[in-house]
Design a protein around this motif. Sequence first.
Motif, PDB file in Angstrom:
ATOM      1  N   PRO A 131       0.814  -1.228   0.000  1.00 55.95           N
ATOM      2  CA  PRO A 131       0.000   0.000   0.000  1.00 55.95           C
ATOM      3  C   PRO A 131       0.843   1.271   0.000  1.00 55.95           C
ATOM      4  O   PRO A 131       1.958   1.300   0.524  1.00 55.95           O
ATOM      5  CB  PRO A 131      -0.791  -0.113   1.313  1.00 55.95           C
ATOM      6  CG  PRO A 131       0.075  -0.951   2.203  1.00 55.95           C
ATOM      7  CD  PRO A 131       0.733  -1.950   1.291  1.00 55.95           C
ATOM      8  N   ARG A 132       0.305   2.310  -0.607  1.00 55.61           N
ATOM      9  CA  ARG A 132       0.843   3.669  -0.543  1.00 55.61           C
ATOM     10  C   ARG A 132      -0.198   4.498   0.199  1.00 55.61           C
ATOM     11  O   ARG A 132      -1.254   4.826  -0.349  1.00 55.61           O
ATOM     12  CB  ARG A 132       1.076   4.265  -1.921  1.00 55.61           C
ATOM     13  CG  ARG A 132       2.401   3.883  -2.577  1.00 55.61           C
ATOM     14  CD  ARG A 132       2.441   2.454  -3.056  1.00 55.61           C
ATOM     15  NE  ARG A 132       3.549   2.239  -4.003  1.00 55.61           N
ATOM     16  CZ  ARG A 132       4.027   1.048  -4.324  1.00 55.61           C
ATOM     17  NH1 ARG A 132       3.495  -0.057  -3.774  1.00 55.61           N
ATOM     18  NH2 ARG A 132       5.001   0.933  -5.198  1.00 55.61           N
ATOM     19  N   VAL A 133       0.080   4.829   1.430  1.00 57.17           N
ATOM     20  CA  VAL A 133      -0.912   5.442   2.309  1.00 57.17           C
ATOM     21  C   VAL A 133      -0.929   6.952   2.160  1.00 57.17           C
ATOM     22  O   VAL A 133       0.117   7.587   2.041  1.00 57.17           O
ATOM     23  CB  VAL A 133      -0.627   5.062   3.779  1.00 57.17           C
ATOM     24  CG1 VAL A 133      -1.642   5.708   4.715  1.00 57.17           C
ATOM     25  CG2 VAL A 133      -0.634   3.546   3.940  1.00 57.17           C
ATOM     26  N   ARG A 134      -2.111   7.541   2.202  1.00 62.07           N
ATOM     27  CA  ARG A 134      -2.273   8.988   2.220  1.00 62.07           C
ATOM     28  C   ARG A 134      -3.034   9.378   3.479  1.00 62.07           C
ATOM     29  O   ARG A 134      -3.922   8.665   3.933  1.00 62.07           O
ATOM     30  CB  ARG A 134      -3.020   9.479   0.978  1.00 62.07           C
ATOM     31  CG  ARG A 134      -2.233   9.303  -0.311  1.00 62.07           C
ATOM     32  CD  ARG A 134      -2.919   9.981  -1.479  1.00 62.07           C
ATOM     33  NE  ARG A 134      -2.111   9.900  -2.684  1.00 62.07           N
ATOM     34  CZ  ARG A 134      -1.132  10.720  -2.985  1.00 62.07           C
ATOM     35  NH1 ARG A 134      -0.849  11.721  -2.159  1.00 62.07           N
ATOM     36  NH2 ARG A 134      -0.442  10.579  -4.099  1.00 62.07           N
ATOM     37  N   VAL A 135      -2.686  10.514   4.034  1.00 60.67           N
ATOM     38  CA  VAL A 135      -3.348  11.025   5.235  1.00 60.67           C
ATOM     39  C   VAL A 135      -4.385  12.063   4.816  1.00 60.67           C
ATOM     40  O   VAL A 135      -4.043  13.063   4.178  1.00 60.67           O
ATOM     41  CB  VAL A 135      -2.329  11.645   6.206  1.00 60.67           C
ATOM     42  CG1 VAL A 135      -3.043  12.196   7.448  1.00 60.67           C
ATOM     43  CG2 VAL A 135      -1.285  10.608   6.615  1.00 60.67           C
ATOM     44  N   HIS A 136      -5.619  11.835   5.182  1.00 65.18           N
ATOM     45  CA  HIS A 136      -6.710  12.719   4.776  1.00 65.18           C
ATOM     46  C   HIS A 136      -6.489  14.129   5.316  1.00 65.18           C
ATOM     47  O   HIS A 136      -6.183  14.328   6.484  1.00 65.18           O
ATOM     48  CB  HIS A 136      -8.043  12.173   5.304  1.00 65.18           C
ATOM     49  CG  HIS A 136      -9.229  12.995   4.907  1.00 65.18           C
ATOM     50  ND1 HIS A 136      -9.612  13.165   3.589  1.00 65.18           N
ATOM     51  CD2 HIS A 136     -10.111  13.717   5.657  1.00 65.18           C
ATOM     52  CE1 HIS A 136     -10.678  13.936   3.539  1.00 65.18           C
ATOM     53  NE2 HIS A 136     -11.006  14.285   4.782  1.00 65.18           N
ATOM     54  N   ASP A 137      -6.654  15.109   4.441  1.00 62.30           N
ATOM     55  CA  ASP A 137      -6.535  16.531   4.782  1.00 62.30           C
ATOM     56  C   ASP A 137      -5.128  16.945   5.218  1.00 62.30           C
ATOM     57  O   ASP A 137      -4.950  18.028   5.779  1.00 62.30           O
ATOM     58  CB  ASP A 137      -7.538  16.925   5.889  1.00 62.30           C
ATOM     59  CG  ASP A 137      -8.982  16.854   5.402  1.00 62.30           C
ATOM     60  OD1 ASP A 137      -9.193  16.993   4.182  1.00 62.30           O
ATOM     61  OD2 ASP A 137      -9.874  16.649   6.234  1.00 62.30           O
ATOM     62  N   ALA A 138      -4.123  16.098   5.003  1.00 61.00           N
ATOM     63  CA  ALA A 138      -2.740  16.464   5.331  1.00 61.00           C
ATOM     64  C   ALA A 138      -1.844  15.897   4.227  1.00 61.00           C
ATOM     65  O   ALA A 138      -1.188  14.872   4.414  1.00 61.00           O
ATOM     66  CB  ALA A 138      -2.340  15.911   6.694  1.00 61.00           C
ATOM     67  N   PRO A 139      -1.816  16.555   3.071  1.00 60.47           N
ATOM     68  CA  PRO A 139      -1.142  15.994   1.900  1.00 60.47           C
ATOM     69  C   PRO A 139       0.357  15.789   2.058  1.00 60.47           C
ATOM     70  O   PRO A 139       0.947  15.012   1.305  1.00 60.47           O
ATOM     71  CB  PRO A 139      -1.442  17.010   0.790  1.00 60.47           C
ATOM     72  CG  PRO A 139      -1.759  18.287   1.518  1.00 60.47           C
ATOM     73  CD  PRO A 139      -2.436  17.864   2.774  1.00 60.47           C
ATOM     74  N   LEU A 140       0.998  16.457   3.027  1.00 65.26           N
ATOM     75  CA  LEU A 140       2.434  16.290   3.202  1.00 65.26           C
ATOM     76  C   LEU A 140       2.776  15.361   4.361  1.00 65.26           C
ATOM     77  O   LEU A 140       3.955  15.102   4.619  1.00 65.26           O
ATOM     78  CB  LEU A 140       3.112  17.653   3.421  1.00 65.26           C
ATOM     79  CG  LEU A 140       3.013  18.637   2.259  1.00 65.26           C
ATOM     80  CD1 LEU A 140       3.791  19.909   2.576  1.00 65.26           C
ATOM     81  CD2 LEU A 140       3.513  18.020   0.952  1.00 65.26           C
ATOM     82  N   ASP A 141       1.764  14.851   5.054  1.00 62.86           N
ATOM     83  CA  ASP A 141       2.015  13.898   6.128  1.00 62.86           C
ATOM     84  C   ASP A 141       2.090  12.477   5.591  1.00 62.86           C
ATOM     85  O   ASP A 141       1.619  12.181   4.487  1.00 62.86           O
ATOM     86  CB  ASP A 141       0.928  13.988   7.204  1.00 62.86           C
ATOM     87  CG  ASP A 141       1.190  15.109   8.187  1.00 62.86           C
ATOM     88  OD1 ASP A 141       2.216  15.801   8.041  1.00 62.86           O
ATOM     89  OD2 ASP A 141       0.373  15.303   9.107  1.00 62.86           O
ATOM     90  N   LEU A 142       2.692  11.597   6.391  1.00 59.87           N
ATOM     91  CA  LEU A 142       2.911  10.219   5.967  1.00 59.87           C
ATOM     92  C   LEU A 142       2.495   9.253   7.067  1.00 59.87           C
ATOM     93  O   LEU A 142       2.394   9.617   8.238  1.00 59.87           O
ATOM     94  CB  LEU A 142       4.391   9.987   5.637  1.00 59.87           C
ATOM     95  CG  LEU A 142       5.016  10.906   4.602  1.00 59.87           C
ATOM     96  CD1 LEU A 142       6.009  11.853   5.290  1.00 59.87           C
ATOM     97  CD2 LEU A 142       5.729  10.114   3.523  1.00 59.87           C
ATOM     98  N   SER A 143       2.283   7.993   6.673  1.00 64.53           N
ATOM     99  CA  SER A 143       1.993   6.925   7.622  1.00 64.53           C
ATOM    100  C   SER A 143       2.613   5.641   7.091  1.00 64.53           C
ATOM    101  O   SER A 143       2.358   5.246   5.950  1.00 64.53           O
ATOM    102  CB  SER A 143       0.481   6.749   7.795  1.00 64.53           C
ATOM    103  OG  SER A 143       0.205   5.594   8.567  1.00 64.53           O
ATOM    104  N   PHE A 144       3.449   5.013   7.905  1.00 68.26           N
ATOM    105  CA  PHE A 144       4.153   3.813   7.460  1.00 68.26           C
ATOM    106  C   PHE A 144       3.734   2.547   8.205  1.00 68.26           C
ATOM    107  O   PHE A 144       4.197   1.453   7.872  1.00 68.26           O
ATOM    108  CB  PHE A 144       5.666   4.001   7.616  1.00 68.26           C
ATOM    109  CG  PHE A 144       6.255   4.978   6.639  1.00 68.26           C
ATOM    110  CD1 PHE A 144       6.497   4.605   5.327  1.00 68.26           C
ATOM    111  CD2 PHE A 144       6.535   6.274   7.027  1.00 68.26           C
ATOM    112  CE1 PHE A 144       7.028   5.504   4.413  1.00 68.26           C
ATOM    113  CE2 PHE A 144       7.071   7.180   6.127  1.00 68.26           C
ATOM    114  CZ  PHE A 144       7.317   6.797   4.817  1.00 68.26           C
TER     115      PHE A 144
END
Length: 336
Positions: A198-211
């Motif tokens: 998966p390539r995860v995206r954080v809703h409403d925070a386009p520059l944040d990440l989650s691994f």
Amino acid sequence: MNILAFESSCDETAAAVVRDGRTVLCDCIASQADMHTIYGGVVPEIASRKHVEAIVGLAEEALRRAALTRTDIDAVAVTYGPGLIGAVLVGVNFAKSVAYGLNVPLIPVHHVRGHISANYLTHPDLEPPFVCLCVSGGTTLIVDVRGYTDMRVLGGTRDDAAGECFDKVARVLGIGYPGGAPLDRLAQGGDDTRYPFPRVRVHDAPLDLSFSGLKTAAVNLIHNAGQKGETLSLPDLAASFSAAVSEMLVPRTMEAVRLCGYRKVAVAGGVAANSRIRGDLELACARAGCTLYLPALSLCGDNGAMIGCQGYYEYQSGHTAGMELNAYANLDIQGG
């Protein structure tokens, strides 16, 4: 100005002498990686004890290799966070004693600011402002480096650091610690589309990440294959995993560059040595017309030279400390 610098935030004890922020007279490192390999990760208590054993000898070796005496030292710089609190305390307390004994200024340095400054040592022409992707075993941040001591976090991981994910997957595969280098070697020639991570995206925070989801997906894939008696292609797995990490880091970094309006991008931290990430950033910067600054491989991991470099700029900005200086497990880079 000769700065004697110390770094002990994790499992490397380091002492260096840096002149005027950009000239490294010596950089001495005592690594504990082989010791912690048998545990699959750093054991904080062991790391702290080994720092105590190594730091005095390293300080003496640094002076000898720099061909200086104690009276030639103008200031002492030290990492005071973030990091393993026991390990950081060793460096801070020793640095305080040295600064007190030599009657010179004591300069506290944020560990990640130090990693960013490793680029100044590799690229003497580099000056702020620029965007820096900071990726290591404990940190994943996208930083707006407005000045040598003026930095703002644009985005970061909400959970695990990218480097921690490499270490975890490598440990499950049994290929060694730290995990970044063996996984990178394993990935060479592998099919990076074989396993759909998966390539995860954080809703409403386009520059944040989650691994955390990516790490869990990789660990589950390995465990499920083992339980079913299936054979995984380790090169393909390593390549697919590396691609997933890179494809979360690189686009966000380039978006940060666009938002800031800069034409310079730097990378910092141990994961900056990863060949896939370096290659993807080179391609992305070429397409965007940006200049990419990569630290020398020898300066990607923890070292004292980067602390001496950043220490110089902290001193120029009036950031010094007294004997009340404490160590911190967590520390904001913006106020560091």
